[in-house]
Design a protein around this motif. Structure first.
Motif, PDB file in Angstrom:
ATOM      1  N   PHE A   1       0.764  -1.042  -0.067  1.00  0.00           N
ATOM      2  CA  PHE A   1       0.019   0.075   0.104  1.00  0.00           C
ATOM      3  C   PHE A   1       0.846   1.179  -0.100  1.00  0.00           C
ATOM      4  CE2 PHE A   1      -2.088   3.448   2.462  1.00  0.00           C
ATOM      5  CZ  PHE A   1      -3.326   3.697   1.785  1.00  0.00           C
ATOM      6  N   ASP A   2       0.409   2.172  -0.623  1.00  0.00           N
ATOM      7  CA  ASP A   2       0.714   3.630  -0.752  1.00  0.00           C
ATOM      8  C   ASP A   2       0.039   4.645  -0.925  1.00  0.00           C
ATOM      9  OD1 ASP A   2       2.293   6.037  -1.041  1.00  0.00           O
ATOM     10  OD2 ASP A   2       4.197   4.945  -2.351  1.00  0.00           O
ATOM     11  N   ALA A   3      -0.434   5.361   0.099  1.00  0.00           N
ATOM     12  CA  ALA A   3      -1.472   6.524  -0.271  1.00  0.00           C
ATOM     13  C   ALA A   3      -1.195   7.374  -1.310  1.00  0.00           C
ATOM     14  CB  ALA A   3      -1.594   7.202   1.074  1.00  0.00           C
ATOM     15  N   ARG A   4      -0.009   7.403  -1.754  1.00  0.00           N
ATOM     16  CA  ARG A   4       0.332   8.448  -3.028  1.00  0.00           C
ATOM     17  C   ARG A   4      -0.292   7.751  -4.152  1.00  0.00           C
ATOM     18  NH1 ARG A   4       5.619   9.487   0.095  1.00  0.00           N
ATOM     19  NH2 ARG A   4       5.744   7.090   0.147  1.00  0.00           N
ATOM     20  N   ASN A   5      -0.801   6.699  -4.176  1.00  0.00           N
ATOM     21  CA  ASN A   5      -1.109   5.661  -5.436  1.00  0.00           C
ATOM     22  C   ASN A   5      -2.621   5.849  -5.265  1.00  0.00           C
ATOM     23  OD1 ASN A   5       1.226   5.509  -6.614  1.00  0.00           O
ATOM     24  ND2 ASN A   5       1.330   3.562  -5.432  1.00  0.00           N
ATOM     25  N   SER A   6      -3.486   6.258  -4.044  1.00  0.00           N
ATOM     26  CA  SER A   6      -4.822   6.521  -4.166  1.00  0.00           C
ATOM     27  C   SER A   6      -5.413   7.789  -4.619  1.00  0.00           C
ATOM     28  CB  SER A   6      -5.256   6.276  -2.718  1.00  0.00           C
ATOM     29  OG  SER A   6      -4.771   4.987  -2.266  1.00  0.00           O
ATOM     30  N   HIS A   7      -6.528   7.827  -5.224  1.00  0.00           N
ATOM     31  CA  HIS A   7      -7.172   8.915  -5.796  1.00  0.00           C
ATOM     32  C   HIS A   7      -8.802   8.937  -5.474  1.00  0.00           C
ATOM     33  CE1 HIS A   7      -3.547   9.505  -8.151  1.00  0.00           C
ATOM     34  NE2 HIS A   7      -3.741   8.332  -8.366  1.00  0.00           N
ATOM     35  N   CYS A   8      -9.489   9.941  -5.729  1.00  0.00           N
ATOM     36  CA  CYS A   8     -10.758  10.260  -5.465  1.00  0.00           C
ATOM     37  C   CYS A   8     -11.362  11.063  -6.611  1.00  0.00           C
ATOM     38  CB  CYS A   8     -10.927  10.766  -3.939  1.00  0.00           C
ATOM     39  SG  CYS A   8     -10.765  12.643  -3.791  1.00  0.00           S
ATOM     40  N   PHE A   9     -12.667  11.115  -6.618  1.00  0.00           N
ATOM     41  CA  PHE A   9     -13.301  11.678  -7.661  1.00  0.00           C
ATOM     42  C   PHE A   9     -13.093  13.393  -7.909  1.00  0.00           C
ATOM     43  CE2 PHE A   9     -17.219  13.767  -9.283  1.00  0.00           C
ATOM     44  CZ  PHE A   9     -17.117  13.388 -10.983  1.00  0.00           C
ATOM     45  N   ASP A  10     -13.086  13.834  -6.735  1.00  0.00           N
ATOM     46  CA  ASP A  10     -12.875  15.435  -6.559  1.00  0.00           C
ATOM     47  C   ASP A  10     -11.405  15.642  -6.358  1.00  0.00           C
ATOM     48  OD1 ASP A  10     -12.746  17.950  -6.067  1.00  0.00           O
ATOM     49  OD2 ASP A  10     -14.752  18.134  -4.922  1.00  0.00           O
ATOM     50  N   PRO A  11     -10.792  16.140  -7.578  1.00  0.00           N
ATOM     51  CA  PRO A  11      -9.465  16.338  -7.270  1.00  0.00           C
ATOM     52  C   PRO A  11      -9.023  17.531  -6.259  1.00  0.00           C
ATOM     53  CG  PRO A  11     -10.282  17.772  -9.661  1.00  0.00           C
ATOM     54  CD  PRO A  11     -11.403  16.620  -8.837  1.00  0.00           C
ATOM     55  N   ASN A  12      -9.967  18.520  -6.055  1.00  0.00           N
ATOM     56  CA  ASN A  12      -9.760  19.320  -4.844  1.00  0.00           C
ATOM     57  C   ASN A  12      -9.806  18.980  -3.475  1.00  0.00           C
ATOM     58  OD1 ASN A  12      -9.885  21.599  -6.698  1.00  0.00           O
ATOM     59  ND2 ASN A  12     -12.189  21.544  -6.768  1.00  0.00           N
ATOM     60  N   GLU A  13     -10.747  17.818  -3.246  1.00  0.00           N
ATOM     61  CA  GLU A  13     -10.673  17.116  -2.165  1.00  0.00           C
ATOM     62  C   GLU A  13      -9.372  16.097  -1.889  1.00  0.00           C
ATOM     63  OE1 GLU A  13     -14.449  14.780  -2.173  1.00  0.00           O
ATOM     64  OE2 GLU A  13     -15.520  16.467  -1.318  1.00  0.00           O
ATOM     65  N   GLU A  14      -9.027  15.880  -3.172  1.00  0.00           N
ATOM     66  CA  GLU A  14      -7.811  14.860  -2.935  1.00  0.00           C
ATOM     67  C   GLU A  14      -6.402  15.472  -2.648  1.00  0.00           C
ATOM     68  OE1 GLU A  14      -5.184  12.578  -6.377  1.00  0.00           O
ATOM     69  OE2 GLU A  14      -7.268  12.118  -6.336  1.00  0.00           O
ATOM     70  N   GLY A  15      -6.613  16.812  -3.114  1.00  0.00           N
ATOM     71  CA  GLY A  15      -5.343  17.676  -2.712  1.00  0.00           C
ATOM     72  C   GLY A  15      -5.430  17.889  -1.087  1.00  0.00           C
ATOM     73  N   ARG A  16      -6.733  18.157  -0.695  1.00  0.00           N
ATOM     74  CA  ARG A  16      -6.788  18.492   0.783  1.00  0.00           C
ATOM     75  C   ARG A  16      -6.335  17.161   1.564  1.00  0.00           C
ATOM     76  NH1 ARG A  16     -11.816  19.599   1.683  1.00  0.00           N
ATOM     77  NH2 ARG A  16     -11.572  20.199   3.698  1.00  0.00           N
ATOM     78  N   LEU A  17      -6.927  15.890   1.188  1.00  0.00           N
ATOM     79  CA  LEU A  17      -6.784  14.751   2.098  1.00  0.00           C
ATOM     80  C   LEU A  17      -5.133  14.463   2.044  1.00  0.00           C
ATOM     81  CD1 LEU A  17      -9.706  12.580   0.636  1.00  0.00           C
ATOM     82  CD2 LEU A  17      -9.465  13.617   3.151  1.00  0.00           C
ATOM     83  N   ARG A  18      -4.539  14.797   0.973  1.00  0.00           N
ATOM     84  CA  ARG A  18      -3.240  14.320   0.754  1.00  0.00           C
ATOM     85  C   ARG A  18      -2.258  15.280   1.424  1.00  0.00           C
ATOM     86  NH1 ARG A  18      -2.098  10.549  -2.833  1.00  0.00           N
ATOM     87  NH2 ARG A  18      -3.334  10.294  -4.582  1.00  0.00           N
ATOM     88  N   LEU A  19      -2.555  16.524   1.763  1.00  0.00           N
ATOM     89  CA  LEU A  19      -1.876  17.455   2.530  1.00  0.00           C
ATOM     90  C   LEU A  19      -1.969  16.886   3.738  1.00  0.00           C
ATOM     91  CD1 LEU A  19      -2.888  20.925   1.113  1.00  0.00           C
ATOM     92  CD2 LEU A  19      -0.499  20.024   1.290  1.00  0.00           C
ATOM     93  N   VAL A  20      -3.014  16.526   4.487  1.00  0.00           N
ATOM     94  CA  VAL A  20      -2.941  16.243   5.710  1.00  0.00           C
ATOM     95  C   VAL A  20      -2.335  14.791   6.128  1.00  0.00           C
ATOM     96  CG1 VAL A  20      -4.703  15.529   7.617  1.00  0.00           C
ATOM     97  CG2 VAL A  20      -5.333  17.313   6.243  1.00  0.00           C
ATOM     98  N   ILE A  21      -2.434  13.918   4.993  1.00  0.00           N
ATOM     99  CA  ILE A  21      -2.119  12.887   5.405  1.00  0.00           C
ATOM    100  C   ILE A  21      -0.259  12.754   5.294  1.00  0.00           C
ATOM    101  CG2 ILE A  21      -1.289  10.362   4.198  1.00  0.00           C
ATOM    102  CD1 ILE A  21      -4.449  10.496   3.452  1.00  0.00           C
ATOM    103  N   THR A  22      -0.030  13.824   4.381  1.00  0.00           N
ATOM    104  CA  THR A  22       1.566  13.803   4.202  1.00  0.00           C
ATOM    105  C   THR A  22       2.226  14.851   5.347  1.00  0.00           C
ATOM    106  OG1 THR A  22       1.387  14.051   1.809  1.00  0.00           O
ATOM    107  CG2 THR A  22       3.197  14.864   2.830  1.00  0.00           C
ATOM    108  N   ALA A  23       1.234  15.587   5.959  1.00  0.00           N
ATOM    109  CA  ALA A  23       1.799  16.390   7.150  1.00  0.00           C
ATOM    110  C   ALA A  23       1.949  15.600   8.349  1.00  0.00           C
ATOM    111  CB  ALA A  23       0.834  17.443   7.488  1.00  0.00           C
ATOM    112  N   VAL A  24       1.059  14.594   8.799  1.00  0.00           N
ATOM    113  CA  VAL A  24       1.029  13.637   9.749  1.00  0.00           C
ATOM    114  C   VAL A  24       2.113  12.694   9.780  1.00  0.00           C
ATOM    115  CG1 VAL A  24      -0.288  12.134  10.964  1.00  0.00           C
ATOM    116  CG2 VAL A  24      -1.428  14.232  10.172  1.00  0.00           C
ATOM    117  N   GLY A  25       2.119  12.261   8.328  1.00  0.00           N
ATOM    118  CA  GLY A  25       3.291  11.104   7.944  1.00  0.00           C
ATOM    119  C   GLY A  25       2.862  10.240   7.104  1.00  0.00           C
TER     120      GLY A  25
END
Length: 440
Positions: free
Chosen positions: A389-413
């Motif tokens: 598994f690598d969260a960086r390879n996961s996507h969602c329908f809304d690209p704006n939501e995808e960007g926000r989710l990725r920022l939080v996951i990346t910030a936490v680790g």
């Protein structure tokens, strides 16, 4: 360090008092003058305390553990030695006098048994058990609210790409290109109430600027209150096969159905049994079949059918943004997270987000105990995908939501999160292959 040294000095002081009792009885302090105990009892007990006191002091000269670990070891040794000394007095009293038996037996057992149990089982195992036992659901929901606050505080910055859905597909782009269903622009200015996006011109059209109102950051306490006030569940008896076919169809496959009306508010002190973590792109018939198996097994154990949190009915579809905002609280409000692993599960970012909320702040073992993994197809190895598994390879329908989710996951680790999911999947495979594991 100070506490540990004080315990060690206390052991030595105990030894000194016992030597005084043994060799200078007129200077000692006897609890009962009618209770005559041989001097060799105090000598033996004094030697025990002296040895443990010196041993506790010596361990501080050895670099074998952290100060905290040394402190706990000192405490265990102190409790065990004091308890052992009292129990030794009971043994002697049985031979020479019965005046000390009840008092010393109680003191010995209360002092020695907890320390011996902890040392026998292992401090790490005992502390992990107690953490899981007393980690309240309230604390879990607070953690969920904190994650939700992090997501609400993701900033929008000038120069950032922003996406808008198209009214109809642009066939100039291939199906794999997001621009087929989304128009792009760049944020040109950010204000307190919103931000402006300059759209990228297409077909020589004149560029336009669109104003986007800001949703605003919300603190964790308010998010927790909103989530708890709106928390709902659906009973297993109300879930139909057709309900699992898509995110918008009703229980009989009809469209525009009042889905929110299928769920119900929680009763007083009621907890939802399962949060359903799944992808709407996976096999609906297989999902219903597995839900049925889980429900029947639950009924066999609990004498009732379980309750579920299902996104399409527990989130008000007329206010879906607020429902998604408090999703982390909903996850942590359920007793367990039921992962329905299908072909697309590991590639859907919202599925990854649900696992992230579960694994973000709880210990790996606590999170694994709350996750119940159910594969949808035997011929497709979902565990293998989770093991890589690598969260960086996961996507969602809304690209704006995808960007926000990725920022939080990346910030936490993101790397730590990936590793936790891989470790969990590896332990699940160990269970299925018959090797011991603590994961469900």
């Amino acid at each position: 360090t100070i506490l540990s040294m004080a315990l060690a000095m206390g052991q030595v002081a105990y030894a000194g008092l016992d030597f005084v009792e043994a060799f200078l009885p007129e200077q000692g302090i006897r609890q009962d003058e009618d209770c005559q105990v041989s001097s060799w009892l105090f000598v033996t007990r004094g030697v025990l305390f002296l040895i443990t006191g010196i041993g506790m002091s010596v361990q501080w000269c050895l670099r074998v553990a952290s100060p905290t670990q040394k402190m706990y070891r000192t405490l265990y040794i102190s409790m065990a030695s004091i308890g052992g000394a009292h129990l030794f007095q009971v043994l002697v009293a049985l031979i020479e006098s019965d005046c000390l038996i009840r008092e010393k037996l109680i003191q010995g057992i209360s002092s020695a048994v907890p320390a011996v149990v902890v040392m026998a089982i292992g401090p790490r195992n005992v502390f992990s058990f107690m953490a899981r036992r007393f980690e309240s659901q309230r604390r879990g929901q607070q953690d969920g609210a904190f994650v939700a606050e992090l997501l609400s505080r993701v900033p929008v910055e000038a120069g950032q790409k922003w996406w808008f859905p198209r009214g109809r597909e642009n066939t100039l782009y291939p199906p794999s290109d997001r621009r087929r269903t989304w128009k792009t622009g760049r944020v040109v200015s950010v204000h307190q109430r919103g931000f402006s996006v300059a759209m990228s011109p297409e077909k020589m059209a004149e560029a336009e600027t669109i104003w986007v109102p800001a949703s605003g950051a919300v603190d964790a306490e308010e998010l927790l209150y909103k989530a708890q006030d709106a928390l709902r569940c659906i009973d297993w008896t109300d879930i139909t096969p057709a309900l699992m076919y898509s995110s918008d169809c009703g229980p009989n496959g009809e469209q525009d159905y009042n889905l929110h009306g299928m769920s119900r508010a929680l009763q007083k002190d009621e907890c939802i049994d399962f949060f359903i973590s799944h992808s709407w792109h996976d096999d609906p018939e297989a999902k219903y079949e597995k839900l049925q198996e889980v429900s029947e097994a639950f009924f066999s154990n609990a004498g009732r059918y379980p309750t579920f949190w299902l996104d399409k009915v527990c989130i008000n579809q007329e206010d879906i943004s607020d429902g998604l905002r408090v999703l982390p609280v909903n996850i942590m409000a359920c007793n367990q997270v039921l992962v329905l692993g299908g072909h697309t599960y590991a590639k859907r970012l919202w599925c990854a987000w649900e696992l992230f909320v579960l694994f973000a702040f709880a210990s790996e073992r606590t999170a694994a105990d709350r996750a119940v993994f159910v594969p949808l197809q035997k011929e497709f190895d979902t565990l293998s995908e989770l093991e890589h598994f690598d969260a960086r390879n996961s996507h969602c329908f809304d690209p704006n939501e995808e960007g926000r989710l990725r920022l939080v996951i990346t910030a936490v680790g993101v790397d730590t999160f990936n590793q936790r999911v891989k470790s969990w999947a590896g332990k699940l495979r160990g269970v299925r292959n018959g090797s011991p594991s603590t994961s469900k």
